[in-house]
Every structure is written in structure tokens, then in C-alpha cells.
Design a protein around this motif. Structure first.
Motif, mmCIF file in Angstrom:
data_model
loop_
_atom_site.group_PDB
_atom_site.id
_atom_site.type_symbol
_atom_site.label_atom_id
_atom_site.label_comp_id
_atom_site.label_asym_id
_atom_site.label_seq_id
_atom_site.Cartn_x
_atom_site.Cartn_y
_atom_site.Cartn_z
ATOM 1 N N ASP A 16 -3.372 6.603 -8.392
ATOM 2 C CA ASP A 16 -2.249 5.705 -8.215
ATOM 3 C C ASP A 16 -2.651 4.287 -8.620
ATOM 4 N N TYR A 17 -1.667 3.532 -9.113
ATOM 5 C CA TYR A 17 -1.976 2.172 -9.555
ATOM 6 C C TYR A 17 -2.495 1.300 -8.416
ATOM 7 N N THR A 18 -2.106 1.636 -7.172
ATOM 8 C CA THR A 18 -2.609 0.887 -6.027
ATOM 9 C C THR A 18 -4.127 0.853 -6.006
ATOM 10 N N TYR A 19 -4.712 2.033 -6.232
ATOM 11 C CA TYR A 19 -6.170 2.110 -6.196
ATOM 12 C C TYR A 19 -6.791 1.347 -7.345
ATOM 13 N N GLN A 20 -6.115 1.372 -8.482
ATOM 14 C CA GLN A 20 -6.663 0.647 -9.629
ATOM 15 C C GLN A 20 -6.703 -0.845 -9.343
ATOM 16 N N PHE A 63 -13.190 6.837 -0.019
ATOM 17 C CA PHE A 63 -12.331 7.135 1.130
ATOM 18 C C PHE A 63 -10.917 6.639 0.881
ATOM 19 N N PRO A 64 -10.287 7.151 -0.175
ATOM 20 C CA PRO A 64 -8.963 6.608 -0.499
ATOM 21 C C PRO A 64 -7.961 6.804 0.638
ATOM 22 N N GLN A 65 -8.256 7.683 1.574
ATOM 23 C CA GLN A 65 -7.332 7.876 2.688
ATOM 24 C C GLN A 65 -7.562 6.893 3.821
ATOM 25 N N GLY A 66 -8.631 6.094 3.695
ATOM 26 C CA GLY A 66 -8.915 5.118 4.728
ATOM 27 C C GLY A 66 -9.537 5.754 5.959
ATOM 28 N N ILE A 67 -9.815 4.908 6.927
ATOM 29 C CA ILE A 67 -10.501 5.375 8.130
ATOM 30 C C ILE A 67 -9.680 6.437 8.848
ATOM 31 N N VAL A 68 -8.434 6.087 9.131
ATOM 32 C CA VAL A 68 -7.616 7.004 9.929
ATOM 33 C C VAL A 68 -7.326 8.286 9.151
ATOM 34 N N TYR A 70 3.230 -4.855 6.354
ATOM 35 C CA TYR A 70 2.949 -4.703 4.932
ATOM 36 C C TYR A 70 3.083 -3.259 4.495
ATOM 37 N N ASN A 71 2.709 -2.378 5.421
ATOM 38 C CA ASN A 71 2.716 -0.959 5.081
ATOM 39 C C ASN A 71 4.126 -0.391 4.912
ATOM 40 N N PHE A 72 5.130 -1.095 5.447
ATOM 41 C CA PHE A 72 6.489 -0.650 5.167
ATOM 42 C C PHE A 72 6.740 -0.635 3.672
ATOM 43 N N LEU A 73 6.112 -1.588 3.007
ATOM 44 C CA LEU A 73 6.256 -1.608 1.553
ATOM 45 C C LEU A 73 5.259 -0.678 0.875
ATOM 46 N N LEU A 74 3.964 -0.897 1.192
ATOM 47 C CA LEU A 74 2.931 -0.163 0.459
ATOM 48 C C LEU A 74 2.954 1.315 0.796
ATOM 49 N N GLY A 75 2.886 1.622 2.077
ATOM 50 C CA GLY A 75 2.745 3.019 2.479
ATOM 51 C C GLY A 75 4.056 3.779 2.451
ATOM 52 N N TYR A 76 5.132 3.112 2.910
ATOM 53 C CA TYR A 76 6.358 3.872 3.089
ATOM 54 C C TYR A 76 7.322 3.775 1.920
ATOM 55 N N THR A 77 7.195 2.699 1.150
ATOM 56 C CA THR A 77 8.103 2.589 0.026
ATOM 57 C C THR A 77 7.360 2.650 -1.305
ATOM 58 N N GLY A 78 6.028 2.545 -1.231
ATOM 59 C CA GLY A 78 5.238 2.681 -2.442
ATOM 60 C C GLY A 78 5.254 1.452 -3.339
ATOM 61 N N LEU A 118 -5.437 -0.619 3.311
ATOM 62 C CA LEU A 118 -6.115 0.493 2.655
ATOM 63 C C LEU A 118 -7.281 0.995 3.490
ATOM 64 N N LEU A 119 -7.987 0.042 4.105
ATOM 65 C CA LEU A 119 -9.149 0.399 4.916
ATOM 66 C C LEU A 119 -8.736 1.363 6.026
ATOM 67 N N GLY A 120 -7.603 1.081 6.635
ATOM 68 C CA GLY A 120 -7.139 1.961 7.708
ATOM 69 C C GLY A 120 -6.545 3.248 7.164
ATOM 70 N N GLY A 121 -5.934 3.160 6.014
ATOM 71 C CA GLY A 121 -5.284 4.329 5.433
ATOM 72 C C GLY A 121 -3.778 4.124 5.431
ATOM 73 N N TYR A 122 -3.192 4.025 4.266
ATOM 74 C CA TYR A 122 -1.801 3.609 4.241
ATOM 75 C C TYR A 122 -0.806 4.753 4.293
ATOM 76 N N THR A 123 -1.312 5.979 4.343
ATOM 77 C CA THR A 123 -0.366 7.085 4.389
ATOM 78 C C THR A 123 0.023 7.443 5.812
ATOM 79 N N ILE A 124 -0.614 6.787 6.767
ATOM 80 C CA ILE A 124 -0.404 7.157 8.156
ATOM 81 C C ILE A 124 0.001 5.938 8.946
#
Lengths: 284, 469, 328, 201
Positions: free
Chosen positions: A85-89, C306-311, C53-61, C260-266
Motif C-alpha cells: 500500500d502507498y501508506t507503507y511507501q 511489522f506492518p500490522q503494528g504492535i496491536v 487520525y485513524n478515522f481517515l487512515l485506518g477506516y477510510t484509507g 502505524l506503530l500501534g497498527g491502523y487496522t484495529i
């Protein structure tokens, strides 16, 4: 005239950034760090060679050294995230920029590095009754030359065609037997070498110092956005526009000169996100 | 107004005479013994490795300490917290200063420390960021429990940290952080905060006086200034003073490049087009070097007279190509007071040059003088307070002693003003002249303005004071 | 663990997890160090920021480089209200800051959400740098590069200072934090939250099932800026000083890093990320002067390994080890 | 174009006597036109249940609820479950969509379109990328649902077996032009079309 010089340097930095984006589809946030590295390496080399006729070699040599660092970074880190994903880049190159610029500080120290003689020896000539530094003219000429070479390489040679093919469609190029991985490495080499040479060219009339990386990065962002992300022609026009905005801004509306550039960038993005010369933007 | 401007128009000779007197007085005291201890040259020691927390522990037990402690002295070292800038563009200003601090601490420790206690440095890097600076300060006070703190700070950092200092009751000596508003607005009655360096208003007022003295006929002024608070403030003060001195002066052009620019051609062109008599370069560090270099290319120095409020040590970077006759001011100059008349300065410079021939042009800059002053002011104040209390003095007692304390520094005698804890020192001005001996331009002639000539009286803001001339 | 309510088998785990973390958070001032009170106040502020911030990054991409500007706007609103207008009641000050930020977020967001990926990132970067330049220049209002020093506002007549009574401030921050987390959790698990996730996964499909994609992106943008504004507003009294650096895109990089460190998918990711990032960053800067290098290397390592982050990584491990089910 | 993703360059689109040219996609959905996709188009990081549920909530006009937990909406839950049952996906409702087998993903895609209770459903090659053995199963399910609910389905398909076994009416397009319109038997017997079909494939 003043805008032209600034624009030339900017063009070299931005064309590197836009080349990497165009080919590898990576917005390289570490680009400013390569520019700074180029400045420091050039400063060291010039100091070693000053007084000998070899001084001129210092510039291409600095570019090559930076380019090789670029390849090393690409092979070591960036290679692994093309598919991601571009995020990682963005994050990876952001992290790399922190590492690189701090590595520069640790290696070269906190003192600015100055190079004497070159700029002054080039002298000044008379332009419309005002003196103008010859060195600036040399840089403008050189930027023009490098621009022409890039254009020739991209449009006339086999390598250029391969690069353009990769830029257009990665999978397709792989299908017809192009080693895209190698092409990406090449793009990184050229791109970072361009950043390196622009850093090197700044040294004689300025200094290699910490903190010039962020400014170079953001200015070239503005340039490539205006010109069109991924377009070499766009980088040229974009840097000319920014050079002019800056020159006129300083003369006419100094209070908001800085803000104007960002505003122009935002407006271009809003009105024509693909930039003046960019490929068609697809709203996904 | 008349009275003051008469006074302000002191001739260059008078300045020199004044300082000669001061320096002679200094030598008498200096010979009195405080510094005799380290008159002998020592072999350069290896730099302490710059790692995590720098602990300077020199085990050399050299000459006896100046005062033999008899009363109750706590065992264990004195912990001096140091927050300064090693990363980012501000590092060039504070890294050499830290090196000077290290040299002096090593020296003092070699002589047995302060009243027999060694000094241990607890070093933090703020990167020039106020939030990081405040954070470090809190950590140093509450977690690492340091005794005293010195901060090599930018203006913004100093303004951010001063209120925190006043609430945490730890003696804190700020080295630069020269925002005029620090003691004029932010912290009007400081208790725990001291500041070493001449602040911006002093620099600017003395510089404006120097410009007027050097070129009394100049009427049209222009500036190329760094586009942040410092640049604008300096120019504001300089022009206010000049207006008083030259009522019919006018500002013909202003150009404000952002900090750390690499190209000044447009700014230089703009300023030149206005045909000023004097162009002020309100820049520092690499910016000033770059601007001077490019100015040469554009004929800046042929077409008008140039001055710079910080010039002094930064023109070193231009090397032998520096144009002669730039009027530079600075807070401390490595050749002033002259080495043959003020041996502290000689010692200081020689030691620094021996250890760091490549740092900062090989000679200490004004921040190095500030760093030197920090540690020696602390030492003098503690020792003096001790003679009165007979035990290790409390912070409040040290502060009381430090107010109005005369401290011999490489840059001559300096003292903290009781009212606002601001140290006052000579402001140095001079004309550049390239020197083959040093390989860069030195100030020659160079002269000093004593603080009485340029410092607003305590409690008075610079603006009120200048307006009242 | 909070995120898994809905799976009855995990109710117990979730309940235990929430209780333990609440107790831990409440106990921090009992450590008795005013530095830790300060540090964890800051950590919670970063957590809120990252959560929004994650509302944008994690939930809306959508990756934004402009959230420093909204954080800064919250902080500057508080600073200007308190110093220039002497308007000091705490809650209204914070409220105004959040509203002001959300309003600006609505304007900027309206312009930005038409774009995706790199273009969105660049546009937010341009706006944030534009505001940076403005704050830098509007000397009278913003103090330019020196910033504004503020005395803390009052809360119900109770004068508190971030230095003298950090425990007070910690609990205030904690209260805001818990409310934010609760609201955030409700939003994420609402139909609207799911719609956002659908947009992230597949904007085309989202449009095809009748979700007004652009409008929802805009809402997400506004929500996340309001969170940034709140975090900024709480940050200003804590430090007592605000500087234009807050508006710089490099500062926005910090929240990106934390998320990202925490993991933005969760849902839990950015919350943990904010706390871990703050504590780690402060620790690293305190112990080494090579902190940019270390932080950069850490970021590179997280991205690559660790692209999934800590969590996220912990979840995967747990799922494999003891078979806890469920994702999101 | 019909569903509004691409704006037509000229001409007009009418649906149930209303001009829907240039309406945004979500408005067209409100009018009862939905679509499935040729390439897989599901929200892969949501569960199967949530995929269908957001479609249902969207149709019920409750998708904009910001503050009420999705799990509390029993009605939507029941409906989603029912839809999943119809497509035989109810056993896999808590799996993430990305973990479903390919055939189920296709079904899920169609299920989401159905959840919107459309009057007209557009399906673009619903069996593309699916093995021949699974094709029958998928098409069978789709046909069953369509006929039960009485929905019009417009299916674009290259696979002639699929076309002939499930259609009521066939439109043949060649190089952008409509060349035939009729019942499967009529089309089948048309020699001209056969030659094109065989020639083009």
C-alpha cells in the motif's frame, strides 16, 4: 534572471523526484536527504581537490556517490514495498529520510561546510549594467544540459524506452521480458544522482549545512505537483514557475511569498490534480 | 534625548580606552590566583565519547583547589543538567559551545572540582524544539534530580522554558535564548532564571550605534534579514535607534529570506535596486556566509556599505574571499580582549584550537564564551557563598551571590544584573579584514561598547528607553 | 481487546482487558512522579490524536500529512483565547478550539476528499504548509517563530498549572481521553463506521451499494480534525507554549508514525500506538542524541517487518496461539 | 454508465420513465438500479455479514447513523442473515470476506446487490474467473433468487453456455452495435449471429 538560477537547482532536484515517482510509483520522502548528502559529499571532495584541475570532477563524482547510495537504499529497503500500500511507501521513505539526514550529521558534524574559491573565481559579468555571477550562469547552463540529456535518454535510447514502458505498465513490461526490478534500481540511481548533483552545485555559492533537506523536499513537491507528478516536462515548467513566483514574490509581496507557493500548489491540485503535464488522474 | 545621543556618540578611541582600563583591572584580579591554577598547558585529552549521558570524570588530581573546604560538603558529584542542541540546523551554534563547556568542566574537575565535588554533566539534546526542551527539563528535575541546569537554547525554547523553571525552583542558566521579550515580557522578575548572552536589544542597539559612528553620512538603509522573529526584531530595534541618531533616515528596501535558504540572488537584487547607503545583513551561520558569497557575485560590496549584526565569527566561513570593510558586531570576539592583555582569553582560545582545530573555524564563538561563563559563574558563586555560610550553599544562597557577581570570562569582565538576572558584557564591533595568518577575515580594527552605553536600565523596556533619548 | 465485544466467547477477555487498562491508567499518578503524570498526559493526548487520525487512515484509507495543522490550530486557538482575549474558562476554551478546528477541517476536507492516495496526501501537505507559513508570518497573533506562551486556563475556578499540579491535569486529560475513546468506539461500530470501512476496502462497491462515498469521506475528515483539535487544545496548557512547528508536515509525521506503530487496522491500534510512541520517543530523546536516527530506524523496521503494528501483530499471535477469534 | 460511475458523453439514460443521466451512483441506487462487478468487488476486510449488512442499512437509509452500534440493529441483522441464507453464505457470516473461497466471493458480490432490493440488477460477467463446475452453482443460485423476487436482471456474459441456459431475452452486441434482440431460441438459430459468435468467440 534570479528566478532562473533558483529554478535550475529546483529543476534538478524535482526531476529526480518525479522520475522516481513516474517509474517506480514511489513518492520518495527521503529525496531531500539525498540532496543534502550530495552537498556534503561535494564539499568534502572539493576541499580535497581544490587547486587542482580535477575540481570539476568533484561534481559528477558526488552525484555518482549519492546515486550509488540511492541504489543501496533502494535494494536494501524500498525494493520490498513496491507491491504494498502507498501508506507503507510514504512511511518507509519518511523513516529513511530521518535516518539518512541524521547519518549525515553524525558523519559530517554539525558545522556547515563551506567551500571557498570556486564561486569567486568564476567571477561576474555585466548584464544590463548590473553584475551577474558567472557561476550562476554555469549552473543554469548545466541544468539545461542535464535536462536535454535526460530528454534524449528517455526518448531516443533503448534504456529510456524500457524505463518509459515500466512507467506505463509494470506488469505488461514484465510480460515482455523487461527486468523491472533492475529498471527501478536504475531509476533510483538517476533520481538520487540528480538530487546529489543539485546539492553539489549549491555548495560553492552557499554551504553544505543541516536543515537544507526539508526545504528542498517541500519545494520540489510544489514543483512536481504543479508540473504533474511523474512528468519530466512538468518538472521543468513547474520549477520555472516556482522560480518566477519566488523572484516576483520577493520583489512585490514579500510578506506572503512563502504562502503563495503553497497556495498555488493547492490550487493546481484542486483544479487539475494531474498537474499541467501529468498523466490522466483517475479518481478511484 | 539630546543628552543620551551625545553620550552615545562615543568615539572609537574612547571605547578602546575604556576597555583597556577594564582589561588591566581584569589582569590584576586574574593574577590574583583564580586562574593561575591552570596557567600551565595540559596535553589535549581525548574527547569524551558522545554517547548517552555524558559523564565527564577526569581522574587527574592536579593542582590544589583554590579553596580548601572545611565545612559540611555533600559527598558525590554535582549533577549539572545540560540541555542543548546537537541535531538540526541549530546545532552549529550550540555544539561548539558544548565542547567549550566540556573543556572547562574537565579542567575544573582536574583541579578537584568545586569545593572538592566533581562536576558531572547530564546531557540532553533538544534539537531546537521547545516541547522537547521543556520535556527534558522536567525529566532532569524530577527524574534525574540534577542540582543545576544550563540550557543552550533558541529564543523560542528560552521563552517556553522560563515559566517552567520559575515553578520548579532549580537554578537554571540560559546561555543564549536571547529573545528580548524573555525578561521584558515572559519572565519579568526572574528568580531562578539567569541569562548569559547579551540579548537581542543590546546587540541591535550597540550595532546601530556602531553603524552611525562608522558611517555618519548614511541616510538610506536596507536589510536582508532572516525571516523569523529574531531577524524582524533586530531590524526593528536597529531602525528605531538609527531614527533617533539620524532623524532623516529612510528604509529603502527590505528582503526577508527564510532561514537556511541557499539562494539569495533575488533578495540581493531587490535590495540593490533601491540603491541604499548601507545594507544590513540580519543573518547568521551558513545563511550569512551564503549571502556574503552571493553578494560578491552581484557586486553588493562594490555598490554599498554592508553591516551585519552578528557577523564576527560567521565571516570565517567565507574564507579569504570575504570583502574587507564589512561592519560586524558580535557578543564575543575571539581576539578581544587582545590575548597579550587578557590571558584568560588566550588560554581559552589556545585550548580550544588545540582540541578542535576543525570546529567552528578552529576558534571559539560567542556561545563558547557563554558556556565557559556558565560553569565559572557557578563555581565562583558557590565558592563565594561558601565563604559566608561555611557549608554547601542552598540554591537561594547561590542565587543571591550570583546576582551582581563579577565574573572574569574570556570576553572580559561580565556581571549579572541583580534586577533581571541578565548578564551584561561588552558588545564587540569591527571591520572585516582578511588575514593570511588565520585564513579568514578578522575584525580589524575592533572595538567594544561597554554595557552602560547600550543596555536599557533595569525594568525599562528597550523601546521606552530608546524613545526617551 | 475492547474491540471484540459482540463475540460472547470473548466478552470476559474484553471486560478484563478494559478493567486492567482503566485501573492502570488511573494509577499512574500514584507513582508519585510529576514527570510521569506529565509524560502520560502527553501520551493520552497523542492517543486521542492518533485515534482521530485513524478515522481517515485506518477506516477510510486516506493518508493525511496535514493533521499537524489541525493539532496546531487547536493549540493556537487555546493560546490566543487565553492570552489575547483573556478568556479563561477551561471547558468553553477547549470547546471553541474543537469547533474552530472542525470548521476549518470541514472547509479543507471539502476540498481534499475528492482525491485519493498520493494526491490526497500532497494536498493536505500543501494546506498544512500554507497554514504553517501563515502562522509564521502573522506575528501579532501568533508570535511568529517564538510562539505563544500561555498560562493554563481555569477549570471550575480551580487554578491548575501543568507544572505544579500535573496530576490534576492528568485526570482531566484522562477524562477527555475516555470520552474520546468511547465516542470513537461507538462511531467505528456504527453503520456509518462500517460504511467508512467499506469505502476504505472498496470505494467502487461502496458507491454501488448506495453509500455517498465523497460525503462520508468528508464526514470522516471532519471527525478526525475535531479529534486533532481536541488533542491540540489539551496539549497547549500542558506545555504552556505553542510554536509554529506544530503546523509543519514533519510534525504530522509523528501521528502517522504513532498510528502505524500501534497498527491502523484495529481500533485499539492507534490508542496503544499513541501511548507507546510518546513514551518511546521521550525515552529515546532522553537517552541518546542520535534520536532521529533511532526513531527513523524504528519506523523503517515497523514498516518492513511489522506492518500490522504492535496491536495487529499481537492479535495475530494470540489468534494463532490460543485461538481468539475475530478481527476488527 | 447506467449505474452512474461513468458519465455518458452523449445520449440520455431513462429508468422507469425518469432521466437518470449523470446522477451520482448512490442516487441511482436509491432508484432501484444496482450492479455486480466483473472483477471481484467486495469489502475484503469486513466480515461476510457486515458486507451484506451495510448494503441493507444503506437501503434502509440507516447507514448514516453515527452513534448507534451496528449490532443493536436487530432488524438489519435479521435481514442480512436472511439474504445470506438465500445465497447459502450464512454459515460463513463471521469470516472476513477475503478469506472466502472465490465462488463465495462472487456470490457475496451479487448478494450485496440483492440486499438493496433493486428493481433492476446489472451483472457484469458474474461467473468470470470461476471454474466451470462452480459456474452452474452460482448461476443457479442467482436465477433462483431473481425469479423468486421478480427482479429484472441485465447480465453481460461471454460464456455462451451460461447465456443460453439462463436468459429470457438476449441482446447481442458486436463492435458497439446492437445486432440482435430476441429469445434464446431465436438467437440460437440465427446464422449471422452464430458466425460472429464463432468468429469472435
Amino acid at each position: 534572471m534570479d528566478g532562473l538560477f533558483y529554478g535550475s537547482i529546483l529543476y534538478l532536484v524535482a526531476s529526480g523526484l518525479t522520475l522516481i515517482f513516474g517509474v517506480a510509483n514511489i513518492l520518495n520522502l527521503a529525496h531531500g536527504a539525498f540532496y543534502m548528502l550530495g552537498a556534503y559529499v561535494a564539499a568534502i571532495l572539493i576541499k580535497l581537490m581544490i587547486g587542482t584541475p580535477y575540481t570539476v570532477i568533484a561534481f559528477p563524482l558526488a552525484a555518482v556517490i549519492v546515486g550509488l547510495t540511492g541504489i543501496a537504499i533502494e535494494r536494501g529497503f524500498i525494493k520490498w514495498i513496491y507491491e504494498k500500500d502507498y501508506t507503507y511507501q510514504l512511511l518507509l521513505t519518511f523513516g529513511l529520510s530521518l535516518v539518512l539526514s541524521d547519518a549525515v550529521r553524525i558523519t559530517f558534524g554539525t558545522e556547515p561546510m563551506y567551500v571557498t574559491k570556486l564561486y569567486a573565481h568564476a567571477g561576474a559579468i555585466d548584464v544590463l549594467g548590473n553584475p551577474y555571477p558567472v557561476y550562476n550562469l554555469i549552473v543554469i547552463g548545466l541544468a539545461f544540459l542535464i535536462g536535454c540529456l535526460l530528454w534524449l535518454m528517455m526518448s531516443k535510447t533503448r534504456v529510456g524506452k524500457v524505463i518509459r514502458a515500466c512507467a506505463l505498465d509494470r506488469e505488461m513490461s514484465e510480460g515482455i521480458g523487461i527486468n523491472t526490478s533492475r529498471v527501478f534500481a536504475l531509476a533510483f540511481f538517476i533520481g538520487t544522482a540528480l538530487a546529489g548533483i543539485s546539492g553539489a552545485l549549491v555548495v560553492p555559492q552557499s554551504a553544505a549545512m543541516l536543515g537544507i533537506d526539508a526545504d528542498a523536499l517541500i519545494q520540489s513537491f510544489i514543483v512536481i505537483v504543479i508540473g504533474g507528478v511523474g512528468s519530466m516536462k512538468g518538472a521543468l515548467i513547474g520549477s520555472l514557475i516556482i522560480g518566477l513566483i519566488r523572484a516576483f514574490g520577493i520583489a512585490l509581496f514579500p510578506e506572503i511569498e512563502l504562502a503563495i507557493a503553497y497556495l498555488v500548489m493547492a490550487i493546481v491540485l484542486l483544479v487539475r490534480p494531474q498537474g499541467l503535464f501529468g498523466r490522466e488522474y483517475r479518481a478511484a | 534625548m539630546r543628552v543620551m545621543s551625545e553620550e552615545a556618540k562615543i568615539s572609537r578611541r574612547k571605547f578602546i580606552a575604556g576597555t583597556v582600563a577594564a582589561t588591566i583591572a581584569g589582569i590584576v584580579v586574574g593574577a590574583g590566583g583564580t586562574y593561575a591554577a591552570f596557567a600551565g598547558a595540559r596535553a589535549p585529552e581525548k574527547t569524551v565519547t558522545t554517547t548517552v549521558t555524558k559523564t565527564v570524570t577526569t581522574t587527574v588530581t592536579a593542582a590544589s583547589p583554590t579553596i580548601t573546604p572545611t565545612g559540611a560538603i555533600p559527598s558525590g558529584p554535582i549533577k549539572l543538567g545540560v540541555i542543548t542542541i546537537f541535531t538540526g540546523p541549530g546545532a552549529m551554534l550550540f555544539d561548539p559551545g558544548f565542547k567549550a563547556l566540556e573543556i572547562e568542566v574537565e579542567k575544573i574537575n582536574a583541579q578537584g572540582g568545586i569545593l572538592g565535588r566533581k562536576i558531572e554533566l547530564v546531557v540532553k539534546d533538544s534539537g531546537g524544539k521547545p516541547d522537547v526542551c521543556v520535556d527534558h527539563f522536567k525529566r532532569l528535575v524530577t527524574e534525574e534530580k540534577v542540582d543545576y541546569i544550563t540550557v543552550g537554547a533558541t529564543s523560542a525554547e528560552a521563552c517556553a522554558i522560563a515559566p517552567v523553571v520559575e515553578e520548579s525552583n532549580v537554578l537554571t542558566i540560559i546561555q543564549e535564548g536571547t529573545a528580548t521579550k524573555l525578561f521584558e515580557e515572559v519572565d519579568t522578575s526572574p528568580k531562578y532564571v539567569f541569562r548569559i548572552a547579551n540579548y537581542d536589544a543590546l546587540d541591535a542597539i550597540s550595532h546601530a550605534i556602531a553603524i552611525h559612528q562608522a558611517w555618519p553620512d548614511a541616510k538610506k538603509f536596507a536589510v536582508i534579514g532572516a525571516d523569523y522573529v529574531w531577524g524582524h526584531d533586530e531590524w526593528n530595534i536597529i531602525t528605531t535607534v538609527l531614527k533617533k541618531l539620524v532623524p532623516d533616515m529612510e528604509i529603502v528596501a527590505e528582503a526577508w529570506p527564510p532561514l537556511f535558504s541557499t539562494d539569495y540572488s533575488a533578495h540581493i537584487s531587490k535590495v540593490l535596486a533601491a540603491k541604499p547607503d548601507v545594507v544590513e545583513l540580519c543573518l547568521w551561520g551558513g545563511d550569512l556566509v551564503t549571502c556574503i558569497k552571493q553578494g560578491t557575485g552581484y557586486g553588493l560590496f562594490k555598490q554599498c556599505r554592508v553591516s551585519s549584526v552578528t557577523g564576527g565569527e560567521y565571516v570565517w566561513g567565507v574564507g579569504m574571499e570575504c570583502p574587507d570593510g564589512i561592519l560586524c558586531s558580535t557578543r564575543y570576539y575571539f581576539l578581544y580582549p587582545p590575548w597579550d592583555r587578557w590571558h584568560i582569553n588566550k588560554e581559552f582560545n589556545e585550548e580550544f584550537h588545540r582540541r578542535y582545530p576543525d570546529v567552528h573555524g578552529g576558534y571559539p564563538g560567542f556561545n563558547c564564551n557563554s558556556a565557559y561563563t556558565v560553569i565559572h559563574a557557578l563555581k565562583l558563586a558557590i565558592e563565594k557563598a561558601y565563604t559566608m555560610t561555611g557549608r554547601w550553599p542552598e540554591t537561594e544562597e547561590i542565587i543571591a551571590t550570583m546576582e551582581n557577581l563579577m565574573i572574569p570570562t574570556p570576553g572580559g569582565y561580565r556581571y549579572f544584573r541583580k534586577e533581571d538576572h541578565q548578564m551584561l558584557g561588552y558588545a564587540i564591533s569591527g571591520f572585516t579584514k582578511v588575514s593570511a595568518e588565520y585564513g579568514f577575515a578578522i575584525l580589524d580594527p575592533v572595538w567594544a561598547v561597554p554595557p552602560e552605553e547600550m543596555a536599557p536600565p533595569p525594568g525599562k523596556k528597550w523601546k521606552e528607553w530608546v524613545e526617551s533619548w | 481487546m475492547k474491540a471484540k465485544i459482540g463475540w460472547t466467547t470473548n466478552r470476559l477477555h474484553s471486560f478484563a482487558g478494559i478493567t486492567i487498562s482503566l485501573v492502570a491508567l488511573f494509577c499512574i499518578p500514584l507513582l508519585g512522579s510529576s514527570y510521569y503524570d506529565f509524560l502520560f498526559s502527553l501520551a493520552l493526548i497523542y492517543s486521542m490524536w492518533a485515534l482521530g487520525y485513524n478515522f481517515l487512515l485506518g477506516y477510510t484509507g486516506l493518508l493525511s500529512f496535514g493533521h499537524g495543522a489541525f493539532f496546531g490550530l487547536g493549540a493556537y486557538t487555546v493560546a490566543i483565547l487565553v492570552t489575547k482575549f483573556s478568556f479563561k474558562p477551561f471547558l468553553p476554551v477547549i470547546g471553541i478550539a474543537v469547533l474552530a478546528t472542525a470548521f476549518l477541517g470541514a472547509v479543507i476536507g471539502y476540498l481534499c476528499v475528492r482525491y485519493t492516495e498520493v494526491y490526497f496526501a500532497l494536498l493536505t501537505l500543501a494546506f498544512s504548509m500554507f497554514f504553517y507559513a501563515l502562522v509564521f508570518k502573522l506575528y501579532y497573533w501568533t508570535g511568529g517563530s517564538d510562539g505563544i506562551g500561555i498560562r493554563p486556563p481555569d477549570l471550575f475556578g480551580l487554578r491548575f498549572s501543568a507544572i505544579e499540579y500535573p496530576a490534576h491535569y492528568y485526570y482531566i486529560t484522562l477524562a477527555f481521553f475516555l470520552i474520546s475513546v468511547y465516542i470513537g468506539w461507538r462511531i467505528v461500530n456504527s453503520p456509518f463506521g462500517k460504511a467508512l470501512q467499506a469505502i476504505r476496502d472498496n470505494p467502487l462497491k461502496a458507491e454501488a451499494i448506495g453509500i455517498p462515498v465523497r460525503r462520508y469521506k468528508w464526514y470522516a475528515f471532519i471527525i478526525s480534525t475535531a479529534y486533532s483539535g481536541l488533542a491540540g487544545a489539551l496539549y497547549a496548557p500542558l506545555f504552556g507554549h505553542v510554536v509554529p512547528d506544530l503546523f509543519h508536515f514533519l510534525f504530522a509525521g509523528e501521528v502517522l508514525f504513532a498510528t502505524l506503530l500501534g497498527g491502523y487496522t484495529i481500533f485499539l491500534g492507534p490508542i496503544v500506538g499513541g501511548i507507546v510512541f510518546t513514551v518511546a520517543k521521550r525515552y529515546i530523546t532522553a537517552v541518546t542524541i542520535y534520536w532521529p536516527l533511532v526513531l527513523g530506524a524504528l519506523l523503517v523496521a515497523v514498516t518492513l517487518f511489522f506492518p500490522q503494528g504492535i496491536v495487529g501483530t499481537t492479535y495475530s499471535l494470540l489468534r494463532r496461539k490460543i485461538g481468539i477469534k475475530g478481527g476488527e | 454508465m447506467l449505474s452512474g460511475v461513468i458519465r455518458p458523453t452523449h445520449g440520455k439514460i431513462y429508468f422507469m420513465n425518469k432521466d437518470i443521466t449523470g446522477l451520482s451512483p448512490h442516487k441511482i441506487v436509491k432508484m432501484g438500479v444496482t450492479r455486480g462487478f466483473q472483477l471481484l468487488c467486495i469489502c475484503s476486510n469486513l466480515t461476510t455479514l457486515d458486507n451484506v449488512r451495510i448494503a441493507i442499512l444503506s437501503h434502509m437509509g440507516r447507514i448514516g447513523r453515527v452513534f448507534s452500534p451496528i449490532d443493536r440493529d436487530r432488524e438489519a441483522y435479521e435481514k442480512a442473515l436472511e439474504t445470506l441464507k438465500t445465497f447459502g453464505l450464512d454459515k460463513k457470516r463471521n469470516l472476513l470476506a477475503r478469506d472466502l473461497p472465490h465462488g463465495d466471493k462472487k456470490l457475496l458480490d451479487v448478494a450485496m446487490a440483492f440486499a438493496l432490493e433493486p428493481k433492476l440488477i446489472l451483472l457484469d460477467e458474474p461467473t468470470s474467473g470461476v471454474s466451470t463446475s462452480e459456474k452452474g452453482k452460482i448461476m443457479g443460485t442467482i436465477e433462483k433468487v431473481i425469479r423468486e423476487k421478480g427482479i429484472t436482471a441485465l447480465i453481460v456474459e461471454h460464456d455462451m453456455d451460461v447465456v443460453f441456459s439462463y436468459s429470457d431475452r438476449i441482446l447481442v452486441m458486436h463492435e458497439g452495435r446492437l445486432i440482435a434482440d430476441g429469445k434464446p431460441e431465436e438467437i440460437k438459430s440465427d446464422k449471422k449471429i452464430e458466425s460472429i459468435l464463432l468468429g469472435v468467440g
